[in-house]
Design an enzyme around this catalytic site. Sequence first.
Site, PDB file in Angstrom:
ATOM      1  N   LYS A  14      55.699  37.821  57.130  1.00 23.23           N
ATOM      2  CA  LYS A  14      56.399  37.226  58.163  1.00 23.23           C
ATOM      3  C   LYS A  14      56.141  37.674  59.488  1.00 23.23           C
ATOM      4  O   LYS A  14      55.947  38.964  59.719  1.00 23.23           O
ATOM      5  CB  LYS A  14      57.901  36.727  58.000  1.00 23.23           C
ATOM      6  CG  LYS A  14      58.777  38.100  57.829  1.00 23.23           C
ATOM      7  CD  LYS A  14      59.414  38.715  58.970  1.00 23.23           C
ATOM      8  CE  LYS A  14      60.242  39.633  58.700  1.00 23.23           C
ATOM      9  NZ  LYS A  14      60.421  40.671  60.179  1.00 23.23           N
ATOM     10  N   ASP A  63      66.020  40.710  54.586  1.00 23.35           N
ATOM     11  CA  ASP A  63      64.954  39.893  54.850  1.00 23.35           C
ATOM     12  C   ASP A  63      64.288  39.444  53.519  1.00 23.35           C
ATOM     13  O   ASP A  63      63.830  38.283  53.564  1.00 23.35           O
ATOM     14  CB  ASP A  63      63.392  40.684  55.042  1.00 23.35           C
ATOM     15  CG  ASP A  63      63.637  41.066  56.957  1.00 23.35           C
ATOM     16  OD1 ASP A  63      64.480  40.620  57.423  1.00 23.35           O
ATOM     17  OD2 ASP A  63      62.895  41.750  57.068  1.00 23.35           O
TER      18      ASP A  63
END
Length: 288
Positions: free
Chosen positions: A12, A137
């Site tokens: 990401k 995350d």
Amino acid sequence: MKALYELPAPAKLNLFLHVVGKRSDGYHLLESLFVPIDWADTLHLEKRSDGRIQRQDRRPGDLPAEDLCVRAARALQQASGCSLGVDIHLDKCLPSGAGMGGGSSDAATVLIGLNRLWGLDWNRTRLMQLGLTLGADVPFFLGRGPAFAQGIGEQLTPVELPALRLAVLKPLQSLPTAAIFSSPLLQTSKTQSIVAGSVADKWLQQRNDLQAAAQAQCPEIADALKLLQNRFGNSRMTGSGSAVFAQIDRDDLPMATELGSFIEVPEQWEGKICRSLEALPLAAWLED
């Protein structure tokens, strides 16, 4: 049900990252825009009937104590009471210490894969709650796609983003996240209470509050930012670094697929032309 899976674990990027406060336990409160990209690790999961959890690509003595793939598998095994095990083989393509969430993505992919491989049928919310115990995350990679993140990164609001073409560059040096958040150069922002639906239009006007602190510890970040800025007219760091990225949005630039077609990538640095993903590749594997 197949006893063997081969699954992608994408990285990401934080299109922006604001530090907007601090909790009593010392964790910083953030506002960020997470977007998955098509640069990924690959995980091979093979079911075992004896309950053992093993990394087949690494010798046991070579595994760090905090190996997230094994931790994720053990956490799910313990929480579910499942008697099955797994052989894990990780093809590592993502750079480490880059701020791209590679380890968290690997852990999330293990959870998603084992949820199906072991026949557990946990829903997304339940798996996210377990994922959060592994890292802030991890819940993002258990979600559906691009998201506006708040809290320590675990409060996620889905966002629709136009397709993005991005140049990503990772210097040789990696950075420990703790050192960045403890730096006196850490910047902060007032919470902007950004409406999640509008962040797609505003992210280029935002910044990464960790960038100054990271550059002070890793001068190569400034060099990487300059390389991309000079070529594409924009650049910033993702996460807590050391990877940086730039949007490729000019019509006069070629549709090359290698970063080396645009800039001279320094020796031992890693670079790639990436595209954002509208959805995480395993999003449909979980029920909400």
